[in-house]
Scaffold this motif. Structure first.
Motif, PDB file in Angstrom:
ATOM      1  N   GLU A  70       0.856  -1.187   0.000  1.00 38.23           N
ATOM      2  CA  GLU A  70       0.000   0.000   0.000  1.00 38.23           C
ATOM      3  C   GLU A  70       0.890   1.234   0.000  1.00 38.23           C
ATOM      4  OE1 GLU A  70      -3.385  -0.045  -0.325  1.00 38.23           O
ATOM      5  OE2 GLU A  70      -3.051  -2.195  -0.596  1.00 38.23           O
ATOM      6  N   LEU A  71       0.453   2.267  -0.675  1.00 37.20           N
ATOM      7  CA  LEU A  71       1.239   3.500  -0.765  1.00 37.20           C
ATOM      8  C   LEU A  71       0.944   4.413   0.424  1.00 37.20           C
ATOM      9  CD1 LEU A  71       0.743   4.199  -4.565  1.00 37.20           C
ATOM     10  CD2 LEU A  71       2.733   3.165  -3.452  1.00 37.20           C
ATOM     11  N   PRO A  72       1.988   5.050   0.972  1.00 41.30           N
ATOM     12  CA  PRO A  72       1.755   6.005   2.056  1.00 41.30           C
ATOM     13  C   PRO A  72       0.978   7.216   1.545  1.00 41.30           C
ATOM     14  CG  PRO A  72       4.082   5.941   1.449  1.00 41.30           C
ATOM     15  CD  PRO A  72       3.385   4.912   0.630  1.00 41.30           C
ATOM     16  N   VAL A  73       0.237   7.848   2.456  1.00 39.63           N
ATOM     17  CA  VAL A  73      -0.645   8.946   2.067  1.00 39.63           C
ATOM     18  C   VAL A  73       0.056  10.303   2.108  1.00 39.63           C
ATOM     19  CG1 VAL A  73      -2.807  10.116   2.636  1.00 39.63           C
ATOM     20  CG2 VAL A  73      -2.639   7.644   2.873  1.00 39.63           C
ATOM     21  N   GLU A  74       0.854  10.538   3.140  1.00 41.07           N
ATOM     22  CA  GLU A  74       1.491  11.842   3.345  1.00 41.07           C
ATOM     23  C   GLU A  74       2.964  11.812   2.927  1.00 41.07           C
ATOM     24  OE1 GLU A  74      -0.138  14.549   4.438  1.00 41.07           O
ATOM     25  OE2 GLU A  74      -1.996  13.386   4.597  1.00 41.07           O
ATOM     26  N   ALA A  75       3.452  12.923   2.387  1.00 41.92           N
ATOM     27  CA  ALA A  75       4.869  13.050   2.048  1.00 41.92           C
ATOM     28  C   ALA A  75       5.703  12.841   3.306  1.00 41.92           C
ATOM     29  CB  ALA A  75       5.150  14.414   1.431  1.00 41.92           C
ATOM     30  N   GLY A  76       6.768  12.058   3.171  1.00 39.95           N
ATOM     31  CA  GLY A  76       7.634  11.746   4.301  1.00 39.95           C
ATOM     32  C   GLY A  76       7.272  10.439   4.985  1.00 39.95           C
ATOM     33  N   GLN A  77       6.077   9.935   4.760  1.00 39.38           N
ATOM     34  CA  GLN A  77       5.668   8.659   5.355  1.00 39.38           C
ATOM     35  C   GLN A  77       6.223   7.491   4.552  1.00 39.38           C
ATOM     36  OE1 GLN A  77       1.357   8.755   5.406  1.00 39.38           O
ATOM     37  NE2 GLN A  77       1.320   9.401   7.536  1.00 39.38           N
ATOM     38  N   SER A  78       6.450   6.358   5.248  1.00 38.84           N
ATOM     39  CA  SER A  78       6.913   5.136   4.609  1.00 38.84           C
ATOM     40  C   SER A  78       6.043   3.958   5.008  1.00 38.84           C
ATOM     41  CB  SER A  78       8.362   4.826   5.032  1.00 38.84           C
ATOM     42  OG  SER A  78       9.234   5.826   4.607  1.00 38.84           O
ATOM     43  N   VAL A  79       5.989   2.977   4.153  1.00 39.35           N
ATOM     44  CA  VAL A  79       5.311   1.713   4.419  1.00 39.35           C
ATOM     45  C   VAL A  79       6.314   0.616   4.076  1.00 39.35           C
ATOM     46  CG1 VAL A  79       3.428   0.180   3.754  1.00 39.35           C
ATOM     47  CG2 VAL A  79       3.037   2.647   3.896  1.00 39.35           C
ATOM     48  N   THR A  80       6.382  -0.411   4.948  1.00 39.52           N
ATOM     49  CA  THR A  80       7.304  -1.528   4.746  1.00 39.52           C
ATOM     50  C   THR A  80       6.528  -2.834   4.755  1.00 39.52           C
ATOM     51  OG1 THR A  80       9.045  -0.293   5.880  1.00 39.52           O
ATOM     52  CG2 THR A  80       9.379  -2.661   5.643  1.00 39.52           C
TER      53      THR A  80
END
Length: 139
Positions: A126-136
């Motif tokens: 899934e793609l992160p919503v906010e700039a600077g956020q990450s998903v692993t």
């Protein structure tokens, strides 16, 4: 007649060597994705850090690419791997500046190798919503 005999004598060892070598090349199996991290870097741009596992045997059989695939099957991004990673397994490589339309909320990642193309373990992320956020994710 003599050239035909020489040709036959040379052809047989080549065929036998090829038959013995092919299974060794195919033994490395398919390239698998074992982990991935996606970071939103801008409005519609992302950075992908992808970990690939493959039993690279050398220049004839190595993981040579990984891709970001949209929900419709279209390739959104691609990282070409220019050399074998025989002594570096698994290995992680990055791809920045991947533009993804805002209506896409998740992508599939897959890796390929020179012998099998694609077919190993893939990852859905899934793609992160906010700039600077990450998903692993990992397998």
């Amino acid at each position: 007649m003599q050239s035909r005999t020489v040709s036959t004598l040379l052809t047989r060892p080549v065929l036998v060597c090829g038959a013995l070598l092919f299974p060794m090349l195919a033994d490395a199996g398919e390239a698998d994705l074992v982990a991935a991290k996606v970071t939103k870097t801008g409005a519609d741009t992302y950075r992908f850090d992808v970990t690939v596992a493959h039993e690279d045997t050398g220049w004839d059989h190595y993981a040579n690419v990984w891709q970001v695939i949209g929900p419709d099957g279209v390739i959104i991004g691609e990282r070409v791997l220019a050399h074998p990673h025989v002594n570096e397994q698994p290995f992680t490589r990055s791809l920045s500046g991947v533009t993804i339309p805002p209506d896409i909320t998740g992508v599939t990642l897959r890796a390929g190798d020179l012998v099998h193309a694609f077919g190993g373990a893939e990852l859905r992320i899934e793609l992160p919503v906010e700039a600077g956020q990450s998903v692993t994710v990992s397998n």
